[in-house]
Design an enzyme around this catalytic site. Structure first.
Site, PDB file in Angstrom:
ATOM      1  N   GLY A   1      53.955  52.083  35.223  1.00 13.20           N
ATOM      2  CA  GLY A   1      53.879  52.343  36.889  1.00 13.20           C
ATOM      3  C   GLY A   1      52.226  52.230  37.041  1.00 13.20           C
TER       4      GLY A   1
ATOM      5  N   GLN B   1      44.314  51.611  42.643  1.00 10.84           N
ATOM      6  CA  GLN B   1      44.350  51.644  41.097  1.00 10.84           C
ATOM      7  C   GLN B   1      43.588  50.709  40.491  1.00 10.84           C
ATOM      8  OE1 GLN B   1      48.521  53.743  39.715  1.00 10.84           O
ATOM      9  NE2 GLN B   1      46.934  55.101  37.807  1.00 10.84           N
TER      10      GLN B   1
ATOM     11  N   CYS C   1      48.550  58.892  33.215  1.00 14.79           N
ATOM     12  CA  CYS C   1      48.140  58.209  34.176  1.00 14.79           C
ATOM     13  C   CYS C   1      47.139  58.195  33.772  1.00 14.79           C
ATOM     14  CB  CYS C   1      47.333  58.806  35.109  1.00 14.79           C
ATOM     15  SG  CYS C   1      47.026  58.030  36.714  1.00 14.79           S
ATOM     16  N   LEU C   2      47.356  56.150  34.066  1.00 21.20           N
ATOM     17  CA  LEU C   2      46.151  55.057  33.798  1.00 21.20           C
ATOM     18  C   LEU C   2      44.314  55.467  34.324  1.00 21.20           C
ATOM     19  CD1 LEU C   2      48.163  52.061  33.746  1.00 21.20           C
ATOM     20  CD2 LEU C   2      47.757  53.255  31.815  1.00 21.20           C
TER      21      LEU C   2
ATOM     22  N   HIS D   1      54.263  59.573  42.064  1.00 22.65           N
ATOM     23  CA  HIS D   1      52.744  59.428  41.180  1.00 22.65           C
ATOM     24  C   HIS D   1      52.251  59.056  41.448  1.00 22.65           C
ATOM     25  CE1 HIS D   1      50.101  60.109  37.571  1.00 22.65           C
ATOM     26  NE2 HIS D   1      50.017  58.795  38.433  1.00 22.65           N
ATOM     27  N   GLU D   2      52.751  57.309  41.676  1.00 18.51           N
ATOM     28  CA  GLU D   2      52.573  56.274  42.443  1.00 18.51           C
ATOM     29  C   GLU D   2      52.276  56.497  43.667  1.00 18.51           C
ATOM     30  OE1 GLU D   2      51.078  54.856  40.251  1.00 18.51           O
ATOM     31  OE2 GLU D   2      52.771  54.948  38.781  1.00 18.51           O
TER      32      GLU D   2
ATOM     33  N   HIS E   1      49.224  59.119  44.642  1.00 19.86           N
ATOM     34  CA  HIS E   1      47.657  57.956  44.722  1.00 19.86           C
ATOM     35  C   HIS E   1      47.773  56.849  45.852  1.00 19.86           C
ATOM     36  CE1 HIS E   1      46.120  58.091  40.510  1.00 19.86           C
ATOM     37  NE2 HIS E   1      47.704  57.458  40.757  1.00 19.86           N
TER      38      HIS E   1
END
Length: 258
Positions: A108, A113, A156-157, A198-199, A202
């Protein structure tokens, strides 16, 4: 793992790319996931979206290939604008986001990000190019979410190498637009619901460590401080935020931000 429903408008298929093996995942999960089109055992959400400024053509400008923005880059806290134009620029951004997501072993990714502050997320719960379903959500909003919450070991990236437990609702019902601008509503549960939440955080400027208990946050505090020091070394500027000063800040248990 079960497959997502391929006929729903939120699903976007990309063709012409060979499958790429991905050994790890942004989230650790070993059970199956499910996407449901009906709402069960859910309560009305307390989240009420604030008005967002509309994105202009300049907000979609980026240099390819995209690069992941790491904590504590201020792009992760910048207000993300709503998308009103559904054109080739948007399609190009979506394509590039999927590309960098796969290359960085993610499942994702949100637009902030990669340094583009608009209300856009992409994900593929399978995490394999050419497999599963590529999901695009634009201007998403939460209308309902489950009272039942589960712990999940998230990564998380934007926080490379950091994984920790986060408790979130098991299911959510959302309203969004698809890649062509069409409005729709859909209910998500299991892994897709977890990725979405999660996204979605963001897109609200919320980072996953703000959803952790004090005990869990303490366990990764040193890693977060290392990222802050890395930022200072790369930019020559003080970190825009310090984990020590944010420990006292709590985010709502549902959705949105303080």
């Amino acid at each position: 793992m079960a497959s997502l429903l391929p006929t729903h408008p939120l699903l976007l298929h990309h063709r012409g790319s060979a499958p790429t093996a991905i050994p790890t995942r942004c989230f650790r999960h070993s059970t199956s996931f499910h996407l449901a089109l009906s709402s069960t055992n859910r309560t009305k959400a307390s989240f009420s979206a604030a008005q967002h400024e509309l994105a202009s053509p300049g907000d979609f400008e980026f240099d390819a290939p995209l690069k992941i923005v790491e904590y504590p880059n201020p792009k992760l806290r910048t207000k993300n604008k709503r998308i009103a134009t559904f054109d080739d620029n948007l399609n190009k951004l979506v394509h590039e986001m999927f590309d960098v997501m796969y290359k960085t072993d993610g499942i994702g990714l949100s637009a902030p990000q990669v340094g583009v502050n608009v209300q856009l997320m992409v994900f593929n719960p399978v995490g394999e190019r050419g497999e599963g379903e590529e999901i695009v959500l634009i201007n998403p909003r939460v209308s309902k979410y489950s009272m039942n919450r589960t712990l999940f070991n998230e990564g998380c990236l934007s926080f490379p190498g950091i994984h920790a437990d986060v408790k979130r609702p098991e299911s959510v019902k959302i309203d969004a637009r698809d890649i062509n601008g069409k409005r729709f509503s859909v209910s998500l549960s299991g892994l897709p619901a977890r990725i979405f939440q999660h996204e979605f955080d963001h897109l609200q400027g919320i980072l996953f460590f703000e959803r952790m208990t004090d005990e869990v946050l303490d366990s990764i505090g040193g890693q977060l401080q290392a990222l802050e020091m890395k930022y200072e070394g790369l930019t020559g500027f003080p970190s825009p935020e310090k984990i020590e000063s944010r420990r006292r800040r709590k985010v709502p248990s549902g959705f949105g931000k303080l």
